[in-house]
Every structure is written in structure tokens, then in C-alpha cells.
Design an enzyme around this catalytic site. Sequence first.
Site, PDB file in Angstrom:
ATOM      1  N   ASN A  66      47.952 -29.426 -53.913  1.00 48.14           N
ATOM      2  CA  ASN A  66      48.767 -29.616 -52.715  1.00 48.14           C
ATOM      3  C   ASN A  66      48.124 -30.749 -51.931  1.00 48.14           C
ATOM      4  O   ASN A  66      47.077 -30.582 -51.308  1.00 48.14           O
ATOM      5  CB  ASN A  66      48.819 -28.334 -51.883  1.00 48.14           C
TER       6      ASN A  66
ATOM      7  N   GLU B 295      53.812 -30.502 -51.616  1.00 51.16           N
ATOM      8  CA  GLU B 295      53.868 -31.104 -50.273  1.00 51.16           C
ATOM      9  C   GLU B 295      53.709 -32.621 -50.332  1.00 51.16           C
ATOM     10  O   GLU B 295      52.913 -33.205 -49.591  1.00 51.16           O
ATOM     11  CB  GLU B 295      52.829 -30.470 -49.340  1.00 51.16           C
TER      12      GLU B 295
ATOM     13  N   ASP C 142      50.922 -24.201 -55.312  1.00 52.29           N
ATOM     14  CA  ASP C 142      50.477 -23.549 -54.078  1.00 52.29           C
ATOM     15  C   ASP C 142      51.326 -22.300 -53.916  1.00 52.29           C
ATOM     16  O   ASP C 142      52.488 -22.372 -53.551  1.00 52.29           O
ATOM     17  CB  ASP C 142      50.654 -24.508 -52.895  1.00 52.29           C
TER      18      ASP C 142
ATOM     19  N   ASN D 219      50.698 -19.766 -51.836  1.00 55.77           N
ATOM     20  CA  ASN D 219      50.657 -19.213 -50.484  1.00 55.77           C
ATOM     21  C   ASN D 219      50.505 -17.689 -50.493  1.00 55.77           C
ATOM     22  O   ASN D 219      51.048 -16.979 -49.637  1.00 55.77           O
ATOM     23  CB  ASN D 219      51.893 -19.634 -49.682  1.00 55.77           C
TER      24      ASN D 219
ATOM     25  N   ASP E  56      45.924 -21.371 -54.445  1.00 52.96           N
ATOM     26  CA  ASP E  56      46.431 -22.315 -55.439  1.00 52.96           C
ATOM     27  C   ASP E  56      46.062 -21.780 -56.812  1.00 52.96           C
ATOM     28  O   ASP E  56      44.875 -21.586 -57.117  1.00 52.96           O
ATOM     29  CB  ASP E  56      45.816 -23.700 -55.208  1.00 52.96           C
TER      30      ASP E  56
ATOM     31  N   ASP F 130      44.071 -30.166 -46.936  1.00 54.86           N
ATOM     32  CA  ASP F 130      43.392 -28.899 -46.686  1.00 54.86           C
ATOM     33  C   ASP F 130      43.263 -28.059 -47.961  1.00 54.86           C
ATOM     34  O   ASP F 130      42.639 -27.004 -47.939  1.00 54.86           O
ATOM     35  CB  ASP F 130      44.067 -28.101 -45.567  1.00 54.86           C
ATOM     36  N   HIS F 131      43.844 -28.524 -49.073  1.00 54.23           N
ATOM     37  CA  HIS F 131      43.740 -27.855 -50.365  1.00 54.23           C
ATOM     38  C   HIS F 131      42.861 -28.665 -51.311  1.00 54.23           C
ATOM     39  O   HIS F 131      42.811 -29.890 -51.235  1.00 54.23           O
ATOM     40  CB  HIS F 131      45.115 -27.721 -51.022  1.00 54.23           C
TER      41      HIS F 131
END
Length: 255
Positions: free
Chosen positions: A7, A34, A145, A147, A216, A245-246
Site C-alpha cells: 500500500n 491506494e 491491504d 485492513n 497487509d 505508512d505501510h
Amino acid sequence: MKIASWNVNSLNVRMPHLAQWLAAAQPDVVALQETKLEDTRFPDGDIAALGYRSVFCGQKTYNGVALLSRVPAEDCVIAIPGFEDEQKRVIAATIDGVRVVNLYVVNGKAVGDVKYEYKLRWLAAVRDWLAAQIAQYPELVVLGDFNIAPDDRDVHDPAAWHEKILCSTPERDALRAITDLGLHDSFRLHSEEGGQFSWWDYRMAGFRRNLGLRIDLVLVSDALRARCVASGIDREPRTWERPSDHAPVWVRLAR
């Protein structure tokens, strides 16, 4: 065959990072989430110059998924068949004989929110579609991802996250319904250790303090399990300036 997921949280911002990481990690296939780019703005030419073909599906500002591969992708599908959804979250293709399904799972915002209910409906639709995919393509990788932190080993503070978004029982049950199709968390095939994360909040020095979640995932089908020789999380790109941030996650399949 090395297959990865990342991501990137805006490909426009993270393109230099992607180029640096591709050169270092040398994956054969990369699923991106994303991307946050309309298709007309996707950097297909720049990625081709790095040695990768691209198939992609995006929209302005939000969501967006892509598959990059050293060999051309075939039989590409965009979106969940039969599930009406304007959000660009799904892309699948066959690459070098392996069916690869890239998911950017709905975040859900908060337990009980309308977006949470949408997340559970979306996951149910994905489960039904994947049941058909695995019947058609036994050698299947589902990654992205998600989530969802699969269990408490994947959460830095299980008590603080108990029944919160990304860790609630209905979300975990929905993920289990997907893995019960005959899919295996490749990371857990090689490590039972907790405290290994793929996402850290930008706030409160989350990465430096390792306040993360493992959300992930790379899932492999029964037919690929014996070929899954290694898997991991590459934390290095999270240390770079202006990072996503991943962190990338990956699996290596024996030929």
C-alpha cells in the site's frame, strides 16, 4: 517467483520509493494499493522503464489498485463481478501461470458505522467471488491491504484494540471465511511470532515505537502451499523520508 504487496498511499508521492524498492527487492509481481490516481495519470511508462508491465484501475484522490509484473498479465478482471461499487479496490490477473487477486479492503471507519456495514458486505461479496476463482484457478494468490489484523499476535496492544475497527470479531470472522476457502496466510507458514507489523500510524511516533498492526497479507491456495518457501515484511521503506505508512509484504514461491 517473488510476489509482493504494498500500500503505497499515493503513487504520485511514492514513485521514487517504488523505483528504489523494485531495484533492491527484485520482485516478479507487485500488487499496489491506494495509488490514488486516475488511469490517465498512471505512470505506466515510468514503470515500464523499470522493467515491469502494468494493469491498473484507479480514481482521483482515493483507493486505486495495480498489478506490476515482469511478464504480461492475462485475463485481467477489475472489480468484484456482480457487486455494484464505484470504489476502485480490486484487480485480478493471471501472471506466469499464477492467478493473482489484489484487494484494497474497505477500512470501515468505526465499528457500527455505515462504512463498517459496507465493509462486511464487501468482504462477503469478495468471499463468494474468490470461491469461484479458486475453483477456476487452483494456483491462486490473494494479497493486499486487508485492513484486518488476523489475531492478537498481529496487534501491538490487543487490549486497547479489543473489538475496535480492524480487530473486531465480525471482521476477523469475515477474513476467516475467506481463508476457509483453502487459503493460507503465507507469513504464518514461516513464523508464529507476534509483534511483526506491516502498518504503523504516522502519529505518536508509531513506527519508532513499533505501535503497529499486521494488516497487509499474502494468502496462498492449497495448491501453492508446498511451493511457499519464504515470506516476510520489508520494514526498510518505512524508514525512508516521507514514507507510506505501510511496509511491503512478500512471498517467494518455488518454481
